[in-house]
Each structure stands twice: as structure tokens, then as C-alpha cells.
Design a protein around this motif. Structure first.
Motif, PDB file in Angstrom:
ATOM      1  N   UNK C 144      14.901   7.671  -9.886  1.00 43.60           N
ATOM      2  CA  UNK C 144      14.254   6.212  -9.152  1.00 43.60           C
ATOM      3  C   UNK C 144      14.598   6.585  -7.738  1.00 43.60           C
ATOM      4  N   UNK C 145      13.742   6.368  -6.769  1.00 43.27           N
ATOM      5  CA  UNK C 145      13.890   5.975  -5.278  1.00 43.27           C
ATOM      6  C   UNK C 145      13.960   5.230  -4.443  1.00 43.27           C
ATOM      7  N   UNK C 146      13.775   4.882  -3.760  1.00 41.09           N
ATOM      8  CA  UNK C 146      13.838   3.687  -3.162  1.00 41.09           C
ATOM      9  C   UNK C 146      12.901   4.102  -2.469  1.00 41.09           C
ATOM     10  N   UNK C 147      11.913   3.396  -2.349  1.00 46.79           N
ATOM     11  CA  UNK C 147      10.448   3.753  -1.588  1.00 46.79           C
ATOM     12  C   UNK C 147      10.581   2.912  -0.338  1.00 46.79           C
ATOM     13  N   UNK C 148      11.139   2.430   0.392  1.00 43.83           N
ATOM     14  CA  UNK C 148      11.360   1.514   1.443  1.00 43.83           C
ATOM     15  C   UNK C 148      12.557   2.509   2.497  1.00 43.83           C
ATOM     16  N   UNK C 149      13.213   2.901   2.356  1.00 43.68           N
ATOM     17  CA  UNK C 149      13.821   4.893   1.986  1.00 43.68           C
ATOM     18  C   UNK C 149      12.866   5.706   2.141  1.00 43.68           C
ATOM     19  N   UNK C 150      12.495   5.792   1.483  1.00 52.03           N
ATOM     20  CA  UNK C 150      12.066   7.084   1.172  1.00 52.03           C
ATOM     21  C   UNK C 150      10.790   6.725   0.782  1.00 52.03           C
ATOM     22  N   UNK C 151       9.611   7.338   1.195  1.00 50.21           N
ATOM     23  CA  UNK C 151       8.597   7.315   0.713  1.00 50.21           C
ATOM     24  C   UNK C 151       8.672   8.272  -0.367  1.00 50.21           C
ATOM     25  N   UNK C 152       7.958   9.634   0.071  1.00 53.32           N
ATOM     26  CA  UNK C 152       8.032  10.215  -0.609  1.00 53.32           C
ATOM     27  C   UNK C 152       9.162  11.269  -1.945  1.00 53.32           C
ATOM     28  N   UNK C 153       7.877  11.363  -2.539  1.00 50.70           N
ATOM     29  CA  UNK C 153       9.370  12.026  -3.994  1.00 50.70           C
ATOM     30  C   UNK C 153      10.022  13.166  -3.398  1.00 50.70           C
ATOM     31  N   UNK C 154      10.916  13.473  -3.343  1.00 49.92           N
ATOM     32  CA  UNK C 154      12.100  14.569  -2.514  1.00 49.92           C
ATOM     33  C   UNK C 154      11.091  15.825  -3.972  1.00 49.92           C
ATOM     34  N   UNK C 162      19.017  16.543   1.697  1.00 50.42           N
ATOM     35  CA  UNK C 162      18.875  16.220   3.119  1.00 50.42           C
ATOM     36  C   UNK C 162      17.868  15.260   3.842  1.00 50.42           C
ATOM     37  N   UNK C 163      17.106  14.477   2.357  1.00 42.91           N
ATOM     38  CA  UNK C 163      16.673  13.140   3.025  1.00 42.91           C
ATOM     39  C   UNK C 163      17.969  11.978   2.780  1.00 42.91           C
ATOM     40  N   UNK C 164      18.766  12.230   1.806  1.00 38.15           N
ATOM     41  CA  UNK C 164      20.011  11.203   2.157  1.00 38.15           C
ATOM     42  C   UNK C 164      20.704  11.858   3.019  1.00 38.15           C
ATOM     43  N   UNK C 165      20.968  13.342   3.276  1.00 36.89           N
ATOM     44  CA  UNK C 165      22.700  13.038   4.425  1.00 36.89           C
ATOM     45  C   UNK C 165      21.563  12.166   5.166  1.00 36.89           C
ATOM     46  N   UNK C 166      20.128  12.678   5.873  1.00 39.38           N
ATOM     47  CA  UNK C 166      19.455  11.318   7.266  1.00 39.38           C
ATOM     48  C   UNK C 166      19.558  10.304   7.112  1.00 39.38           C
ATOM     49  N   UNK C 167      20.059   9.566   6.234  1.00 39.95           N
ATOM     50  CA  UNK C 167      19.681   8.231   6.468  1.00 39.95           C
ATOM     51  C   UNK C 167      21.064   7.523   5.900  1.00 39.95           C
ATOM     52  N   UNK C 168      21.926   8.557   5.611  1.00 39.41           N
ATOM     53  CA  UNK C 168      23.275   8.890   6.058  1.00 39.41           C
ATOM     54  C   UNK C 168      23.745   8.928   6.956  1.00 39.41           C
ATOM     55  N   UNK C 169      23.112   9.639   7.480  1.00 45.38           N
ATOM     56  CA  UNK C 169      23.908   9.716   9.100  1.00 45.38           C
ATOM     57  C   UNK C 169      22.771   8.656  10.196  1.00 45.38           C
ATOM     58  N   UNK C 170      21.679   8.263   9.054  1.00 47.72           N
ATOM     59  CA  UNK C 170      21.807   6.733  10.435  1.00 47.72           C
ATOM     60  C   UNK C 170      22.221   5.598  10.324  1.00 47.72           C
ATOM     61  N   UNK C 171      22.747   5.757   9.146  1.00 44.03           N
ATOM     62  CA  UNK C 171      23.885   4.522   8.571  1.00 44.03           C
ATOM     63  C   UNK C 171      23.124   3.688   7.706  1.00 44.03           C
ATOM     64  N   UNK C 172      21.581   3.896   7.398  1.00 44.86           N
ATOM     65  CA  UNK C 172      21.313   3.452   6.553  1.00 44.86           C
ATOM     66  C   UNK C 172      21.223   2.816   5.252  1.00 44.86           C
TER      67      UNK C 172
END
Lengths: 306, 532, 410
Positions: C144-154, C162-172
Motif C-alpha cells: 500500500x502506498x500513500x499516493x499523496x506522498x508517493x505518486x508512483x509505485x516503487x 530511497x523514497x521513504x528516506x527522502x520523505x523522512x528527511x523532509x520531515x513529512x
């Protein structure tokens, strides 16, 4: 300090220990009562805060159990509505109350009788009997399930009225445990009542039954109330045996029915379950409120004087 | 101080040897109650006797009569006074606790468990039944269940239609024959046939046992029904042969020979068929407990923690419960009743759910405890913290029980005793230590022992909170917080199917340990018992 | 004299009471009846409704009883005591144990019936060459992915991290991935990663059956897979954590604290109540690794060997439970993938998400082994997983787990 204490009603003096330790130079109210509130509140906080999660889950429309959301994502009574409208909870609740009250009363009586015998008579096999009661209780319950099931399969074939899915059958099964911890508990209390009391009553011509019902039982009202409450709680919350014994929806107790809502490993019914658990705790608290007057202040100071 | 075992003496005049008033039931009320109770006993006995007689269960009947006679004797005889008080509880105890325990213990000498539950005959029937396969190329018939003659008593027959040709047949215990006079529905199902009674669903249900038994013999096997509207020609692939005491596969010719020691059918390679049977194995289960290397390696460590856990739980719950009971035991305290009601609330909540809530609160990253105190402890990751967490949960679950009992105990202690001490000028704490507390112990020592015994085997306390974790990476069998019963459970039920026989054998050992500890501490209560 | 009269009185009382009691006893209905046992939850309630439908259609009293705890064990115990229900509902991996206890009968399914089902569903309920259950729902885990945060499937685990880490680094977000592990591990949910890293649990025989003598956990592939899992663990990128459990994944994902969740379609009913925007895709593999294979579990209806009304039970299981309308009703209650092709086709029109779960299962799924040996795998393998995620050495840990498993496979 001791002198002021003796002026009060005798019952008040029993826990004076902490007064000595904590009784600093603060005001009299604090020394007498105030500090008790602090400890009481701490105990209350300890008791209640895990229950807050249950309250939170019950109010949370998203039915998961997670302590990371103490504040529910939305507060509604939806889970309570579902509990009463979509499940057979009212019937389960009624079953629990009937079984709980009967089991509490009967097992209280049965174990009080046994405790009287163990405390007041000296007969062959007395200590062995006491020990035997304890040892039987130690056997792991989950190993007994198969044996109990096979036994009740016979019973159900012969006497369906006390077989599976009947309140009477479950009640009988619970009475099997009546000669257990509660007997030991009550025996301890009977032992604290001076034997001179029954001796002198017997000299006055009382029979053993009169001693038991007329003299001993009234003296141990607090502990009867306590064991009654304990019996009620354990019968209402008992799950292991009830869940194999009661399979009919209409025969289930609330404990069995509620676990049915969350039994699937990937369940999402926790909110409804939490709501049910809270509703089920209400009668226990109410019963305790009712019994408190027997537990506390059930005795007058002179009653025990021989 | 200690009294000798002198029978209680009564001063009432001599009584008749046997009868309702025999033991000094003096009051009319007492008599009426006694008559009522004995009447109910007799009624229950009569009621219980009917099914026993109807089913010819004479042993059951003898036991029933003996027990009823015993009850009447005990309550009508002037002697055996203690028995009058003990008999109700004892009867329940024997029937619902002692008998199941004995039954379970007897399984310790068998291989009873999954795959070994029934008799050899049942295993053979199961093997043969599970190997029934449709005869290759045979027809799956459309079926109508009927009887030859009266629906309730006549022989079962199958009225069959070949779905391809719509040809109708009748299948009886003698074989398959064409059916001439059949009325068929559009899809070919026979709706009536002269001489046969088509059964409705109620009649089918009533004859269910006969239908299960029934099959139509054919050259290659037999026609069996599958549900109410289909029948197929099947044949068992595997069959038991009495001469070699083995099972043979018809197609492959493979054989599995019965092994009476283990209760299985095994082939030449030692592969066993799934369905086995229950056999006596003597002391093999006990020997396995003693020689099992996993058990031997971890036993002592687990036993020590087990004792520490049980003892620890009793001490902390009793300590806190008594403290709170003492503190709240003051009538001037406003809200005293409310305090008490709310403090017992944890005891009124379903323990299983609350243990899960607690486990969640100990979560490393999201749990309330770490967040509240700004910690980052992996509670179930190290032995001391896992033990602490378990004890804290048990304290929460159990202190209110001790609180309740202590509150009752404080009330039951004769107030004049403490009063007297204080008149004597004893300081309050001294009075508590020398008078209140010893009396409390008289009242509560038995309970503390039984609480120890209960916690010694408190399966859910461990299983639902830590599951025994932490486990050393190189040993998934014995965790740092495992107690004997959780460990037993993993060994006997964690693997391929439940091994009740093995579990019963282990529990005998556990039983011996906890019984020894309890007997020793029970001995010490002897002095307490005779305190007044 | 006195006591004789009283004795007579009590005898009269006895007879009166006995009379009352025996009157109350017998009241056996003559209508045919069918007893079904099922587990709790949404599926249990739906089964009750469907049971009632069968009852109305056939003039039968259908009683559906929900067994909240340990249905499998209770069913075996009840069968042994001669009080089995007629039909029991359960997962396909129960079959091995139910057969060894002689509690369920094989079904004779026609080729037409079989052809109506997804192949994997029939495979799951086949044991020793016989079909034992009528499948109804099947499940497998997906991403399951949150499409507001990650539009495209990894496209790979590495991409996901990598996508998750970037979001985490951005504090989202707070976490990279919500994949349940817990203090004692969860081999079911880690299986896509385990297989993609090169591990397998049991090999298969030529017949397609699982082979208990080929334990993959003891092979180098398992160690390699666990080395990759360790790199995602608490000492590595932090995508896998023992603090993430089956209890908190949904709240992590639905509150936006984690952009990804690996779980099954059973989350859909609750997820639909929240405002989170999400989509479903197959669990991605490691870059350059083997396919990530989720386990497929199948729920099926079984005819009890020792039921009292076997003909009716067979009728219910083979002719009623295999109907498409039954399949869609069960889907409506559980959001699980229907095992019946026709029901799946109907459902897919309205619910694209269930279609995506089904497609992921067909393409990558692997039947969860139902051989009895599988039962001894879960516990040691899970503990090894938890230890490795916590930072333990993959080689020695998996070796210890493998030897513990091997010691128990007889």
C-alpha cells in the motif's frame, strides 16, 4: 499522637504505620488525611491509565488497538451502537450476569462451608485435604480442556439440560473450582476468629449449624463480600472453558462473545471489543459499590468480644 | 496455645442415631431446609437416573446411587460433622477437577496427540476413506435419493441419471440396474419412479446415518453420493490387509506396515502415513523429558526465573495492595469509596486485552512508556528489562486483588486488639507490626501460598506480554523470560501438532516442583493456624 | 415416627421435582439441521447470513456457530468426542493436521467445478492428491502506498527505501515502511523480501507438493536474504523495525506517519473509513533480485468426517458454497479476493483494488505450505528474523533456526 487516635472510632486506627513515617510537621489535615489522597491518587493513576487506551479505542471509529493514538482520530459512540445493534451483546451480557451472580453466590457458600470445616474441626486428612485442594488447582488448565470436553460430551448425550451450551452446565463446571483459592482465603479468615467464641456458644447449647450460620458467618461478612465479588469477576471474565463450552450464539457469555469479535488474527474490530469490555466492567464496579458497605464497616467493635 | 484434636463437644442431649434431627438440627427452620435440600438431592438423582437406565449405563447408575446414598448418610447421621460441610464442594471438585486431571495424567503414558487420537481401526478407516478416488473415465451421475418402500424404514436406493445420455438407473445394495419407469425433470433428475419413494430433505436428514453407510457396488469400486444431487463411482486406492497387518496402495503397490510401538503405518523408507493411532508408550515421554538436550540445557535457568517470577509477583502485588489498603482504610478520607471502586477496575477488565494494551505500551518507538519518560529502551530486547516489564504488568493486574482482600482482612481483624495495644501506649507502627500484621498473615498466608502456586503456572502472563522474549539469536527455543509452562507449551504444541502425552509428562515434573515448594511453605503455616 | 413422616415428605418432593425436570427436557425438532463452525470477525458474520440463505432455500435449520478461540483445535477435539459440526470453515494450511486426525473428508469435485476456480486456490486445498475443501476467499499481501506522498509505485525495495528516506528527511513522515515484525518476528509478512533475497522455506517435489526434506532455511540463499534484510533493519536503513507490529501498521499508514505499508486486503474496510489516499501494487523485489513472492492463503469449507448430517453437509459445501453469489457476498464482508473466477470478475468491475491484489497474487504468489512440517517453521524462523532485524549476525542466526527446525521435523 496515639492518644488522639484512640478517641476516634476503633476501626480507624488500624493503619497507623504510615502516619508515623510520613507525619512530618505539616498541618494536621495533611498528616491525618491529606497524604492519603496523594497515595490514593497515585494508585488511581496507575490503575486507570492503561484503561484510558481502552476508552480511547472504544471511542475511536478506526477500530485498532495502538497506544500510539491515545487521542482517538475521531470521537463517536459508533462502536457502542454497533455493539448493541449488530451483535448479540445484550444476550451475552445477560448470560454473563446470570452466570456470574449465581456462580459467585453458590461458590461463596460452598467454599464457606468447606472453610468452616477446615478451620473449626480437626479430622483425619484435614491438612492433606487442604493441600490436595491447592495441588489440584496447580494443574495447567489448558491441558485439561480435552478431558473436560470428552466428559461433557457424555454428559450432553445423557443429560442435555446440563450439557454444552447450557448455563447450568457451565455453572456446575465453575463450581468445580469453588473448593479452591477461595476456600483457602476464607479458612485464613475463620482462623482469626477466636475459638472461645464457638466453644462458649456450644456450652450454651448451640448446634454446629447454629454456630456456623448464626455466629461465624456474620463475623466474616467482609470476606464473604470479597469472595463474592472475586467469584463474580472470575466467572464473568472466564474465557478458556466458556469458549469451548458455549458455541451457540445465544448461550455465550459476554467474554466469549466479545473475543469472537477480535479472534481473527487480522481483526479490526477492537473498537467494538473495547466498548464491550467497558460496558462489562460497569456491573462489577456497581456490585463492588454495593458490597462495600459489607466489606467496610460490616463489623461493630464489640462483636468479637467473646 | 495449640489445641489438640479433640472432637467438638456438644452439651445437647443424646440424639437418635440416624434421622433428620439426628445431628442436633434443633430449629424447625433448620429441619425444613434440610428436608428441602435432601428432597432436591433425591429429585436430581431420580432425574439423572432415567437416561442412565434408558441407555443401560449400569455402572453410571451404581455410582449415582452410591453418591446419593452417601449424601443422605452424611446429612442424616449424627457423626461425620465435618463431612456435612465438605461434601458439596468435594463432589464438584472430584468430578470437575480431579477426574480430568487423572485422565490427563493417564495420557502421559501414551502418544496421545495430533495424528494419534483414535484407535487403529479408526486410523484404517480414515486412510481408506481419504484414498477414495473417482474411477477414471466413470460417470458422475445426477442423483435422487429414495427408498424401497417406507421412507422411514425402507432400504436406501440411488435413482441415478447419466447427465450425457439422460439414461436412468437404480442403484441398490446389489448393484446398478436400468430404471424403466422414471419421471425425469428437464435436467434429467429423477422426480419419481414406481415402487420407490423419493425422499424429501427432512426424510434424508432422518436417514443420514444409513445414507453414509450406503453405496452401490460396481465392478471397479462403488457408487457413493456426494451431497444430495450427485453421485460418483469411486474406489479406495489404499486398503488394509489383515494378513500382513499393512496398508497397500492398489496402483503403486507401495505398502505401509503397522508399527504398534509408535501407532503408525510406515513404509520401507520410514515414511509414515499421516493417520496414526493412540498406543501406550510406557515411560517414554518421561524419559524424553529427562534426556531432551534442549530441556537439559535450559532447565535450571528457566526454573530459577520461574520461582523468582512467582515469588516476585506475590511479594509486589501483596506489598502494594496492602499499602494502598492501609492508606485508604480511614473513614474520614473523602471519596474513599470512589477510590476503592476505581482501584479495582483493572481487575474487572478482560485480562487478555489489557495484557495486549500493556505490550503495546512497552513498544520501543511508539509505546507510551518510552515516550512519557523520554527513553528508547527495547523492553523485550534484554532479559532484565523484559522481566521488569512482565512484573510491572502483573503488578497492575494483581495488586488490586490483594488490595481488595487486604481491605477485607483489615476489617475482619478484631478492632479491640489494636485498640488495646494503643491504650497500652504502643506506637501505631509498633502496634501494626506486632498485632495487625501477624493477624493479617494468619488470614492471608494460605492465600499467598495459593497465589504463588497460581503464578508459578501463569501461562498468559508470559505468553501474551513477552512470549518469552528476548531469545538468544542462536536458540529460538528458550527465552530469557520463559517459565516452565510456556516452555512446555512451545515444546509440546509449537511443532507439528499437539503432543498431549508429552505435555502431560512435562507437567508431571512441573507439578512435582511446585508441589514440593508449596508443601514446604504450607508446613510453615501450621503455627499460624493455631494462633488463637 | 416424626422422622418417617418427614422422609415421606421429602420423597414426594423428589418425585415432583423429577417430574418437572423431565418434562422440560425433550423437545427435539424434526426439521433437518446443519451445524457450521466458523471463526470470528467479518467472515464469521457473513457466514451466518449465508447459512440462513441456504436454510431458506432448502428448508433446513442452519446453525452457524462462531468459535472465537482456536477453532482448529476445538474442531479436532469435538470430532474426537463425537460432537463435530457438519461443516467447518478454515484456512488451507489446516488441512494437513485435520487429515492426520481423520476429521475431514475428501471432496469429489467435477472438472467443471475445478475449472471455475483460480488454479492456485485448487492447488492450495489439494493434499496428498485429494481435494479437501471448497475454497472461497484467497489473500496475499501487497504494497500500500500513500499516493499523496508517493505518486508512483516503487520499482524495487531500494527505490522504496530511497523514497521513504527522502520523505523522512523532509520531515513529512516518521517511518519509511510499515511492515509488521514485532519482538518475535513475522515470517509471513517478510516472505516477499526473503524470497527476493534468494531464500525459500521448502522446495517442491516433482508432483508440485512441498518437500519437507528440502528445507531452504538451511541453505546459503536464506543467509544471503537475511543479510539483505539486516541491511534494512535497525542497524541499517531503519526501514524494518521490531517496534512495528500488526497492531500499529494501520494507524501508522492511515495517519500518514508511514508512506508505505505491506499488508493484505483485510485492511481495506478500515482504510476506507479514513481520509488517506492510497493505491496498491505488488511488493517490489530487491534490485536485481529474485521475484518477491507473497504467500497465498486460501479459506475453504470442509465436510467433517464425523458430522451427523453428511449428505446435507456435502450438498452445502459442493453445491452451495461454490456458487458465484456466495463468493461475492463473502467478498462484500471481508474484502478478500474471491477464489471463484466468476465472482472475481464481478467484483473486479466495482473494486479495482481487489483486482490489483488478485493480479499480484497470480503473478508472484506462492501457496503457503500446508504440510505439517510447516508448523515447526514459523516460530524459529520468526525469532531469527526479529534477531537479524535487531542487528544479529545473519549466518549464525539462520543456522541456529534451521537446526531447531530440522530437529523437529520427523
Amino acid at each position: 499522637m496515639a492518644a488522639t487516635d484512640t478517641i476516634q472510632a476503633p476501626v480507624d486506627d488500624q493503619p497507623p504505620s504510615a502516619v508515623v513515617r510520613l507525619g512530618s510537621a505539616r498541618g494536621g489535615w495533611f498528616r491525618q488525611v491529606g497524604w492519603r489522597h496523594i497515595i490514593g491518587l497515585l494508585a488511581l493513576a496507575f490503575s486507570l491509565f492503561p484503561i484510558l487506551f481502552v476508552v480511547s479505542a472504544a471511542l475511536n471509529p478506526l477500530g485498532t488497538l495502538s497506544s500510539s493514538d491515545l487521542v482517538p482520530s475521531g470521537a463517536s459512540l459508533e462502536n457502542f451502537r454497533k455493539l448493541f445493534a449488530d451483535t448479540s451483546f445484550p444476550i451475552w451480557f445477560l448470560n454473563s450476569m446470570i452466570i456470574g451472580l449465581l456462580a459467585a453466590a453458590l461458590s461463596m457458600f460452598v467454599s464457606a462451608c468447606a472453610a468452616f470445616a477446615f478451620s473449626r474441626f480437626r479430622f483425619k486428612g484435614r491438612r492433606a485435604g487442604l493441600l490436595g485442594i491447592l495441588l489440584v488447582q496447580m494443574f495447567p488448565q489448558f491441558l485439561l480442556i480435552v478431558a473436560l470436553y470428552i466428559m461433557f460430551a457424555y454428559v450432553s448425550d445423557l443429560w442435555p439440560a446440563v450439557g454444552f451450551n447450557t448455563r447450568t452446565g457451565l455453572l456446575l463446571l465453575y463450581l468445580g473450582g469453588a473448593l479452591g483459592t477461595n476456600t483457602w482465603l476464607m479458612k485464613g479468615f475463620f482462623d482469626t476468629i477466636p475459638k472461645d467464641l464457638d466453644e462458649s456458644a456450644k456450652v450454651d447449647g448451640a448446634t454446629h449449624a447454629q454456630v456456623f450460620f448464626g455466629l461465624i458467618l456474620p463475623l466474616v461478612t467482609p470476606i464473604l463480600a470479597v469472595t463474592g465479588l472475586l467469584g463474580f469477576i472470575s466467572a464473568v471474565n472466564e474465557f478458556l472453558i466458556a469458549s469451548i463450552f458455549l458455541t451457540d450464539d445465544s448461550a455465550k457469555t459476554a467474554a466469549v462473545g466479545l473475543y469472537g469479535l477480535v479472534s481473527e488474527e487480522r481483526n479490526n474490530n477492537f473498537g467494538v471489543f473495547a466498548a464491550g469490555a467497558l460496558v462489562l466492567a460497569v456491573p462489577t464496579v456497581a456490585l463492588f459499590q454495593f458490597l462495600q458497605r459489607y466489606i467496610v464497616g460490616g463489623l461493630t467493635a464489640g462483636a468479637v468480644k467473646g | 496455645m495449640a489445641r489438640t484434636d479433640v472432637p467438638v463437644r456438644t452439651t445437647t442431649p443424646p440424639k437418635p442415631r440416624l434421622g433428620l434431627g439426628a445431628d442436633g438440627t434443633a430449629s424447625p427452620l433448620g429441619l425444613i431446609i434440610k428436608i428441602g435440600v435432601l428432597g432436591v438431592v433425591a429429585a436430581i438423582a431420580v432425574w439423572a437416573a432415567f437416561p442412565l437406565i434408558a441407555t443401560g449405563n449400569w455402572i453410571g447408575l451404581i455410582i449415582l446411587v452410591a453418591v446419593s446414598a452417601l449424601i443422605f448418610y452424611v446429612y442424616l447421621s449424627p457423626r461425620v460433622i465435618p463431612a456435612k460441610y465438605l461434601i458439596p464442594g468435594t463432589l464438584f471438585l472430584i468430578v470437575f477437577q480431579v477426574l480430568p486431571v487423572l485422565f490427563t495424567l493417564s495420557t502421559a503414558f501414551t502418544n496421545f496427540g495430533d495424528g494419534h487420537r483414535g484407535s487403529k481401526d479408526e486410523a484404517i478407516a480414515a486412510v481408506e476413506g481419504a484414498s477414495v478416488q473417482q474411477v477414471p473415465g466413470s460417470t458422475v451421475y445426477t442423483l435422487t435419493l429414495a427408498t424401497d418402500g417406507d421412507p422411514a424404514t425402507g432400504d436406501i436406493v440411488f435413482l441415478l441419471t447419466d447427465p450425457a445420455t439422460k439414461a436412468a438407473f437404480v442403484g441398490t445394495a446389489d448393484g446398478l440396474e436400468p430404471l424403466a419407469n422414471a419421471q425425469q425433470s428437464a435436467d434429467g433428475k429423477v422426480t419419481s419412479a414406481g415402487g420407490y419413494e423419493v425422499l424429501d430433505i427432512g426424510q434424508i436428514s432422518a436417514r443420514s446415518a444409513d445414507i453414509v453407510e450406503f453405496s452401490v457396488p460396481t465392478a471397479k469400486g462403488a457408487i457413493k453420493n456426494q451431497g444430495l444431487s450427485r453421485a460418483f463411482e469411486g474406489t479406495p486406492q489404499q486398503a488394509y490387509n489383515n494378513d500382513c497387518d499393512c496398508i497397500t496402495d492398489r496402483t503403486t503397490g507401495q505398502t505401509w506396515t503397522a508399527n504398534g510401538d509408535d501407532g503408525v503405518f510406515v513404509d520401507g523408507q520410514g515414511q509414515a502415513l499421516a493417520q496414526g493411532w493412540k498406543v501406550n508408550v510406557g515411560f517414554r515421554n518421561f524419559a524424553e523429558v529427562v534426556t531432551n538436550p534442549v530441556i537439559r540445557a535450559s532447565f535450571l535457568k528457566i526454573l530459577l526465573w520461574n520461582i523468582g517470577f512467582a515469588l516476585g509477583v506475590v511479594l509486589i502485588t501483596f506489598g502494594l495492595g496492602l499499602l494502598v489498603a492501609l492508606v485508604l482504610n480511614k473513614p474520614e478520607l473523602r471519596g474513599q469509596r470512589l477510590y476503592r471502586s476505581l482501584i479495582i477496575l483493572p481487575y474487572a477488565m478482560p485480562a487478555v486485552a489489557m495484557m495486549l494494551v500493556w505490550r503495546d505500551m512497552f513498544n520501543t518507538d511508539f509505546g507510551l512508556i518510552n515516550r512519557l519518560f523520554g527513553l528508547h529502551v527495547n523492553w523485550f530486547g534484554s532479559a532484565p528489562s523484559s522481566m521488569f516489564a512482565i512484573l510491572l504488568v502483573q503488578l497492575w493486574l494483581g495488586y488490586n486483588y490483594m488490595f481488595l482482600v487486604s481491605t477485607g482482612a483489615l476489617q475482619a481483624i478484631p478492632a479491640d486488639l489494636t485498640e488495646a495495644a494503643q491504650v497500652d501506649g504502643a506506637r501505631p507502627f509498633h502496634a501494626f507490626r506486632t498485632i495487625t500484621f501477624p493477624l493479617l498473615l494468619v488470614a492471608l498466608a494460605p492465600l499467598l501460598i495459593s497465589s504463588f502456586a497460581f503464578n508459578f503456572n501463569n501461562f498468559t502472563a508470559i505468553y501474551l506480554v513477552s512470549e518469552g522474549a528476548p531469545f538468544p539469536p542462536d536458540n529460538p527455543q528458550a527465552g530469557a523470560t520463559d517459565i516452565l509452562i510456556t516452555y512446555t507449551y512451545r515444546l509440546a504444541f509449537g511443532g507439528a501438532g499437539a503432543q498431549y502425552g508429552f505435555a502431560a509428562a512435562i507437567s508431571v515434573f512441573i507439578f512435582l516442583i511446585v508441589a514440593t515448594i508449596s508443601v514446604v511453605s504450607f508446613r510453615r503455616t501450621h503455627a499460624l493456624e493455631e494462633i488463637n | 415416627m416424626h422422622s418417617t413422616r418427614l422422609s415421606a415428605l421429602s420423597a414426594v418432593a423428589a418425585l415432583l421435582l423429577a417430574g418437572c425436570a423431565s418434562d422440560a427436557g425433550a423437545d427435539a425438532g424434526t426439521r433437518p439441521s446443519l451445524l457450521i463452525w466458523t471463526g470470528g470477525g467479518a467472515g464469521g458474520e457473513a457466514t451466518q447470513a449465508l447459512g440462513a440463505r441456504f436454510g431458506e432455500e432448502n428448508g433446513v435449520d442452519v446453525k452457524v456457530q462462531i468459535i472465537p478461540e482456536d477453532l482448529q483445535t476445538q474442531f479436532v477435539t469435538a470430532s474426537q468426542a463425537g460432537r463435530a459440526p457438519d461443516v467447518v470453515m478454515g484456512a488451507h494450511d489446516w488441512i494437513g493436521n485435520l487429515v492426520q486426525n481423520a476429521t475431514i473428508d475428501p471432496l469429489q469435485m467435477t472438472d467443471d467445478t475445478k475449472a471455475g476456480y483460480q488454479d492456485l486456490a485448487i492447488k492450495a486445498v489439494t493434499f496428498n492428491g485429494q481435494v479437501y475443501g471448497m475454497p472461497f476467499t484467497m489473500n496475499n499481501i501487497v504494497l500500500f502506498r500513500n499516493t499523496a506522498l508517493v505518486p508512483d509505485a516503487p520499482t524495487s525495495i531500494e527505490d522504496l527505501v530511497a523514497k521513504g528516506k527522502a520523505l523522512k528527511a523532509a520531515g513529512k513522515v516518521d517511518e519509511i515502511l510499515a511492515l509488521p515484525i514485532g519482538p518475535t518476528g513475522d515470517p509471513y509478512h517478510i516472505n516477499p523480501l526473503f524470497t527476493s533475497g534468494g531464500g525459500y522455506i521448502f522446495g517442491t517435489k516433482d508432483s508440485g507438493d512441498f518437500d519437507p526434506s528440502d528445507l531452504g532455511v538451511a541453505k546459503p540463499g536464506a543467509t544471503a536474504a537475511y543479510a539483505k534484510i539486516r541491511a534494512l533493519g535497525e542497524g541499517g536503513s531503519g526501514a524494518l523495525k521490531r517496534s512495528i507490529t500488526a497492531d500499529n501498521i494501520l494507524s501508522l499508514f492511515s495517519t500518514g506517519k508511514a508512506p508505505f505499508m505491506i499488508s493484505g486486503p483485510w485492511q481495506l474496510p478500515e482504510l476506507k473509513k479514513t481520509s488517506v489516499k492510497y493505491d496498491i501494487s505488488p511488493v517490489p523485489p530487491f534490485a536485481g533480485g529474485q521475484p518477491a513472492r507473497p504467500f497465498i492463503t486460501v479459506d475453504a469449507a470442509y465436510v467433517a468426517s464425523r458430522g451427523t448430517n453428511k449428505a446435507l453437509a456435502q450438498e452445502f459445501v459442493t453445491n452451495f458454497w461454490s456458487r458465484p453469489d456466495v463468493g461475492t457476498s463473502l467478498y462484500a464482508a471481508t474484502s478478500s479476493v474471491p477464489a471463484l473466477k466468476e465472482a472475481l470478475a464481478t467484483v473486479r468491475k466495482d473494486d479495482a483494488l481487489v483486482g490489483k491484489v488478485a493480479d499480484a497474487g497470480v503473478e508472484f504468489g506462492q501457496i503457503m505450505p500446508s504440510i505439517p512440517a510447516m508448523a515447526v517453521v514459523w516460530d524459529p524462523l520468526g525469532k531469527a528474523e526479529a534477531a537479524v532485524v535487531g542487528g544479529a549476525d545473519p549466518g549464525s542466526t539462520i543456522t541456529a533456526a534451521a537446526s531447531a527446525i530440522q530437529a523437529q521435523i520427523k
